[in-house]
Scaffold this motif. Structure first.
Motif, short mmCIF file in Angstrom:
data_model
loop_
_atom_site.label_atom_id
_atom_site.label_comp_id
_atom_site.label_asym_id
_atom_site.label_seq_id
_atom_site.Cartn_x
_atom_site.Cartn_y
_atom_site.Cartn_z
N ALA A 174 2.39 -1.69 -6.92
CA ALA A 174 2.93 -2.76 -6.98
C ALA A 174 3.63 -3.45 -7.67
N HIS A 178 5.98 -2.49 -4.53
CA HIS A 178 5.70 -3.75 -3.24
C HIS A 178 6.02 -5.07 -4.04
N LEU A 224 0.83 -5.95 1.74
CA LEU A 224 0.57 -6.36 0.32
C LEU A 224 -0.82 -7.40 0.53
N SER A 225 -1.53 -7.91 1.71
CA SER A 225 -2.86 -8.19 2.09
C SER A 225 -4.07 -7.02 0.61
N ASN A 227 -3.05 -5.20 -1.75
CA ASN A 227 -2.72 -5.11 -2.93
C ASN A 227 -2.56 -6.81 -3.89
N PRO A 228 -3.35 -7.97 -3.22
CA PRO A 228 -1.88 -9.33 -3.99
C PRO A 228 -2.34 -9.53 -4.80
N ALA A 232 1.02 -9.59 -7.62
CA ALA A 232 1.13 -11.60 -7.69
C ALA A 232 1.46 -11.86 -9.16
#
Length: 361
Positions: A174, A178, A224-225, A227-228, A232
């Motif tokens: 992330a 990401h 991304l869905s 590891n949101p 975030a």
């Protein structure tokens, strides 16, 4: 490892298949789109024929949201002695498999830290993973034989194995993959409706920042869905920095001298923190970052120019540590920036001047 089954013949799956085939492994290819599997087979990645019995290793190269379903199906059919996936997130798929009550001793999650802006089997290359980290996330249940098969896969692909906890991996990607991708996309989005006169001024800086924004949006929605939360959390911190930076910039517009000083201090702090973070990015071959000196050479956009520069650098006994090219706007020319050890910069500059190259400061 003598035999393998690659399930999912996109960029990553086909690249792994090409690498394994080159090392003498018999690779079978499967995909929900048979035409894609046939394309990978035509490229020399293996055969799209179904194996007669269990293979040594099944490699699931499906989107993160589908990994658990594909793995569960493959395990249920007993297609292999060991199973790995190569999805970019690890914690979610593993928990899904645990919730299904599957025996995970034959499974290990993995993630090769490599890719391209392009997708699909036609973008695949056998050397995609060479020298790149390949994360392995074994658990206490992972069988030693399966871990060894995964390590053999990494070795055949000439990657570098890195062992991590699954959730720690997801937080790490992330941070380094990401979140930066979304920030790159946000910067690139500012260009969508910008005036043409402004876009024509784009230089190497904006190219560097927006390069990864060219990736396939559908692929990134899948990533991304899966590891949101960690992404975030990081963007919340970035948003706080942005708000503070905006306040500092507004203060610089003020007629009040104290506010301008405060604004300057705020901008200086965010730039300082950026410097402190940037120097932590690993350098060449994953070693500590090194400080190189740049020798800038003006070249024409013609075949053989780069080859001549590198040949001349070699004759001077100078190793080029890194290279960047900045293309001139509206001209068939560019600036090649050769990064070398500081003590070699003067030697290289003199040698290139002697051979007729135009050096720029």
């Amino acid at each position: 490892m003598r035999t393998a089954l690659v399930i999912g013949t996109g960029l990553i799956g086909t690249s792994a298949a090409l690498a394994l085939t080159a090392r003498g492994v018999t690779v079978h290819l499967a995909d929900h789109d048979p035409e894609q599997a046939r394309t990978a087979a035509a490229l020399g990645a293996g055969t799209d024929e179904t194996p007669d019995g269990p293979v040594d290793l099944a490699i699931v190269a499906a989107p993160p949201a589908l990994v658990a379903d594909v793995l569960a199906g493959a395990m249920g059919r007993g297609v292999a002695r060991g199973y790995v996936d190569v999805a970019s997130v690890k914690g979610g798929p593993r928990r899904e498999l645990e919730e299904r009550g599957l025996d995970l001793s034959a499974y290990i999650g993995t993630h090769p830290m490599s890719g391209r802006e392009k997708s699909g089997p036609l973008a695949a290359t056998a050397d995609l993973f060479e020298g790149r980290p390949w994360v392995l996330t074994p658990t206490r249940d992972t069988d030693t034989e399966v871990l060894n098969l995964a390590l053999e896969l990494v070795s055949h692909c000439r990657a570098v194995p890195v062992v991590m906890d699954a959730d720690a991996h997801d937080r790490a990607v992330a941070l380094v993959s990401h979140m930066p991708h979304l920030v790159s996309s946000m910067v690139a989005a500012r260009l969508e409706h910008a005036e043409e006169a402004a876009v024509r001024l784009c230089g190497q800086g904006i190219r560097d920042v927006t390069r990864i924004a060219a990736s396939d949006p559908r692929m990134w929605i899948d990533i991304l869905s899966a590891n949101p939360g960690p992404v975030a959390d990081l963007l919340t911190d970035v948003a706080a920095d942005l708000e503070e930076t905006v306040r500092s910039l507004r203060a610089l517009e003020s007629a009040d001298a104290d506010k301008r000083r405060e604004g300057g201090t705020g901008i200086a702090e965010v730039l300082r923190r950026g410097n402190a973070g940037q120097v932590r990015v690993p350098g060449k071959h994953g070693s500590a970052p090194r400080i190189y000196e740049t020798v800038a050479v003006l070249i024409d956009d013609q075949p053989g120019q780069l080859a001549r520069i590198f040949a001349d650098a070699g004759r001077a006994g100078v190793n080029v540590e890194d290279v960047r090219i900045e293309h001139a706007t509206g001209q068939q020319a560019g600036l090649v920036q050769l990064m070398v050890e500081p003590r070699a910069a003067a030697v290289l500059t003199a040698a290139l001047k002697e051979r007729g190259w135009a050096i720029r400061q």
